[in-house]
Design a protein around this motif. Structure first.
Motif, PDB file in Angstrom:
ATOM      1  N   GLY A 282      17.160  22.311  -0.984  1.00 58.38           N
ATOM      2  CA  GLY A 282      17.940  23.548  -0.003  1.00 58.38           C
ATOM      3  C   GLY A 282      19.251  22.650   0.130  1.00 58.38           C
ATOM      4  O   GLY A 282      20.400  23.422   0.419  1.00 58.38           O
ATOM      5  N   ALA A 283      19.222  21.583   0.734  1.00 61.09           N
ATOM      6  CA  ALA A 283      20.377  20.901   1.101  1.00 61.09           C
ATOM      7  C   ALA A 283      21.445  20.838  -0.199  1.00 61.09           C
ATOM      8  O   ALA A 283      22.855  20.812  -0.194  1.00 61.09           O
ATOM      9  CB  ALA A 283      20.261  19.358   1.335  1.00 61.09           C
ATOM     10  N   ALA A 284      20.772  20.684  -1.581  1.00 63.23           N
ATOM     11  CA  ALA A 284      21.775  20.539  -2.761  1.00 63.23           C
ATOM     12  C   ALA A 284      22.477  21.993  -2.927  1.00 63.23           C
ATOM     13  O   ALA A 284      23.550  22.157  -3.367  1.00 63.23           O
ATOM     14  CB  ALA A 284      20.944  20.070  -3.944  1.00 63.23           C
ATOM     15  N   SER A 285      21.647  22.868  -2.594  1.00 62.88           N
ATOM     16  CA  SER A 285      22.335  24.224  -2.762  1.00 62.88           C
ATOM     17  C   SER A 285      23.429  24.388  -1.639  1.00 62.88           C
ATOM     18  O   SER A 285      24.477  24.998  -2.010  1.00 62.88           O
ATOM     19  CB  SER A 285      21.383  25.257  -2.505  1.00 62.88           C
ATOM     20  OG  SER A 285      20.550  25.432  -3.311  1.00 62.88           O
ATOM     21  N   LYS A 286      23.416  23.877  -0.446  1.00 57.89           N
ATOM     22  CA  LYS A 286      24.440  23.898   0.568  1.00 57.89           C
ATOM     23  C   LYS A 286      25.624  23.064   0.014  1.00 57.89           C
ATOM     24  O   LYS A 286      26.659  23.592   0.154  1.00 57.89           O
ATOM     25  CB  LYS A 286      23.897  23.457   1.791  1.00 57.89           C
ATOM     26  CG  LYS A 286      22.804  24.273   2.490  1.00 57.89           C
ATOM     27  CD  LYS A 286      23.168  25.604   3.014  1.00 57.89           C
ATOM     28  CE  LYS A 286      22.033  26.533   3.520  1.00 57.89           C
ATOM     29  NZ  LYS A 286      22.611  27.668   4.054  1.00 57.89           N
ATOM     30  N   GLU A 287      25.277  21.933  -0.390  1.00 65.90           N
ATOM     31  CA  GLU A 287      26.526  21.070  -0.898  1.00 65.90           C
ATOM     32  C   GLU A 287      27.132  21.686  -2.011  1.00 65.90           C
ATOM     33  O   GLU A 287      28.190  21.486  -2.377  1.00 65.90           O
ATOM     34  CB  GLU A 287      25.781  19.727  -1.290  1.00 65.90           C
ATOM     35  CG  GLU A 287      25.221  18.748   0.023  1.00 65.90           C
ATOM     36  CD  GLU A 287      24.613  17.619  -0.551  1.00 65.90           C
ATOM     37  OE1 GLU A 287      24.586  17.203  -1.547  1.00 65.90           O
ATOM     38  OE2 GLU A 287      23.760  16.943   0.433  1.00 65.90           O
ATOM     39  N   LEU A 288      26.336  22.303  -2.974  1.00 64.55           N
ATOM     40  CA  LEU A 288      26.982  23.091  -4.183  1.00 64.55           C
ATOM     41  C   LEU A 288      28.070  24.152  -3.744  1.00 64.55           C
ATOM     42  O   LEU A 288      29.060  23.992  -4.359  1.00 64.55           O
ATOM     43  CB  LEU A 288      25.940  23.825  -4.990  1.00 64.55           C
ATOM     44  CG  LEU A 288      26.493  24.382  -6.179  1.00 64.55           C
ATOM     45  CD1 LEU A 288      27.173  23.718  -7.092  1.00 64.55           C
ATOM     46  CD2 LEU A 288      25.155  25.364  -6.899  1.00 64.55           C
ATOM     47  N   SER A 289      27.755  24.760  -2.579  1.00 64.64           N
ATOM     48  CA  SER A 289      28.824  25.649  -2.226  1.00 64.64           C
ATOM     49  C   SER A 289      29.971  24.988  -1.703  1.00 64.64           C
ATOM     50  O   SER A 289      30.933  25.313  -1.930  1.00 64.64           O
ATOM     51  CB  SER A 289      28.113  26.643  -1.073  1.00 64.64           C
ATOM     52  OG  SER A 289      27.941  25.730   0.078  1.00 64.64           O
ATOM     53  N   ILE A 290      29.899  23.763  -1.080  1.00 68.58           N
ATOM     54  CA  ILE A 290      30.765  22.969  -0.926  1.00 68.58           C
ATOM     55  C   ILE A 290      31.752  22.445  -1.914  1.00 68.58           C
ATOM     56  O   ILE A 290      32.895  22.465  -1.889  1.00 68.58           O
ATOM     57  CB  ILE A 290      30.593  21.931   0.177  1.00 68.58           C
ATOM     58  CG1 ILE A 290      29.894  22.502   1.647  1.00 68.58           C
ATOM     59  CG2 ILE A 290      31.715  20.788   0.524  1.00 68.58           C
ATOM     60  CD1 ILE A 290      29.536  21.121   2.550  1.00 68.58           C
ATOM     61  N   GLU A 291      30.825  21.959  -2.971  1.00 69.91           N
ATOM     62  CA  GLU A 291      31.540  21.344  -4.155  1.00 69.91           C
ATOM     63  C   GLU A 291      32.482  22.460  -4.865  1.00 69.91           C
ATOM     64  O   GLU A 291      33.585  22.172  -5.350  1.00 69.91           O
ATOM     65  CB  GLU A 291      30.366  21.050  -5.108  1.00 69.91           C
ATOM     66  CG  GLU A 291      30.754  20.429  -6.173  1.00 69.91           C
ATOM     67  CD  GLU A 291      29.671  19.953  -7.274  1.00 69.91           C
ATOM     68  OE1 GLU A 291      29.826  19.918  -8.383  1.00 69.91           O
ATOM     69  OE2 GLU A 291      28.603  19.476  -6.615  1.00 69.91           O
TER      70      GLU A 291
END
Length: 399
Positions: A282-291
């Motif tokens: 879930g954190a990876a998905s949130k970070e992906l949006s920032i990326e």
């Protein structure tokens, strides 16, 4: 028996038709109407033929009275023997039916087909007996035990069919490379099979068939594992996430290796850490949006062009209206501020800070260019206008 009964019932009615028929032919003779020779022969033989038929009915009635009771008794005896055969088949089904999952699918299906063949044979016998009893006005409903047996056989065969399909599917999934798994298709297929087995279990809710519960349990277990599989297949996972994941579960593995399969995941016991893995995914998905947002900002400014055009054909140039540029700067700065407020920005803090500084510098430079440009254009009117120049002192005029 049926023909004889029908003949006796209509005998008087048929005899009543003879006098009018003879009367019609007498009228034809009185008026000297010629009647076909063959028709006349049939008319002359009608009485004898009818008497022969009546005698046949009488003789058959006597014969049937002698054998009717014996035939009826034989049918009733056959009906009782039929019930016994049904009971024996039910006992065989209950004792030998493939109700446990320890049997091989082919062997289980063979048992079901054998019992169904016996059931079909009994139904054929029942049809003959019912037709015979119907002659004597004895109505016998279809045997409920046979009807129930057919329904049970159908349900049991469907269970083993589902078991075979699921086993084949799961074996293919668990041995295939994890990177090649299509989780959406897997989840949809598992959901369809689960609906089928739940429907069958609802139909046999009063029966304790271990094979049904076994198949249902395996599919439900897989459905509970699907979130873990989807988390591990999350395209947002980066190497840093896999390092964190391995540290969390205390196991080392190569997620891109040929041996990383669904079976390997279960062997590693990753399902025991599904909550932690779900948090990381879930954190990876949130970070992906920032990326992706940072990448979008970078792409925007890499391709951004300033609108600079010639000014008064004197070899000068000026920066035209920059409203769109300022709007883009403002939007991107707001996006960066939102990213910095997110708890998932840690991996991108340096990039976010760098872009904040870069955009601030761009803003300062553009504003400075526009300020100098405005001042220059204002002073140009002073120093290049003849009326203004004449009003200046000689020393200033030469400047």
């Amino acid at each position: 028996v049926s023909t004889q009964s029908t003949g006796k019932t209509g005998q008087d009615e048929i005899e009543g038709r003879f006098p009018p028929l003879y009367e019609q032919f007498n009228i034809l003779r009185k008026h000297e109407v010629q009647v076909d020779e063959k028709v006349q022969e049939k008319l002359d033989d009608l009485g004898n033929e009818w008497q022969t038929f009546a005698n046949c009915l009488h003789d058959s009635d006597i014969m049937l009275k002698k054998h009717k009771d014996k035939f009826k008794a034989g049918l009733l005896h056959s009906a009782e023997e039929y019930k016994k055969s049904v009971a024996l088949l039910l006992d065989e089904f209950n004792s030998k039916g493939p109700f446990n999952s320890d049997k091989e699918t082919d062997a289980a299906v063979e048992i079901i087909h054998t019992i169904r063949a016996s059931s079909d044979n009994l139904k054929a016998q029942e049809a003959v007996i019912r037709r015979g009893l119907n002659i004597f006005k004895i109505d016998q409903a279809p045997n409920k035990d046979v009807v129930g047996l057919d329904a049970s056989l159908e349900s049991l065969e469907e269970i083993w069919r589902i078991n075979s399909e699921w086993t084949e599917l799961y074996n293919g999934w668990k041995s295939g490379l994890f990177v090649n798994l299509v989780t959406d298709d897997m989840d949809l297929t598992a959901q369809k099979i689960l609906k089928r087995i739940v429907k069958v279990c609802r139909e046999i809710k009063d029966k304790k068939w271990e094979v049904a519960e076994n198949v249902r349990g395996r599919v439900e277990q897989f459905k509970r594992t699907m979130p873990l599989i989807q988390d591990l297949k999350n395209p947002a996972l980066r190497p840093r996430h896999w390092v964190q994941l391995k540290a969390e579960v205390g196991k080392d593995f190569d997620q891109e290796g040929d041996d990383f399969t669904l079976e390997r995941i279960i062997d590693l016991g990753l399902d025991q850490y599904s909550t932690s893995i779900g948090d990381i995914s879930g954190a990876a998905s949130k970070e992906l949006s920032i990326e992706q947002a940072i990448k979008a900002i970078s792409t925007t400014w890499e391709s951004m062009e300033l609108d600079i055009s010639p000014y008064k054909d004197r070899g000068h140039h000026r920066l035209k209206a920059a409203d769109e540029l300022f709007q883009m700067l403002e939007d991107n700065q707001v996006s960066l501020a939102t990213m910095k407020a997110s708890r998932y920005v840690k991996a991108f803090e340096n990039e976010v800070d760098q872009w904040e500084r870069t955009l601030s510098r761009i803003l300062e430079v553009i504003e400075l260019i526009l300020t100098v440009q405005r001042q220059w254009m204002y002073l140009e009117n002073i120093f290049l206008g003849e009326d203004i120049r004449k009003q200046l002192p000689p020393r200033k005029r030469r400047v």
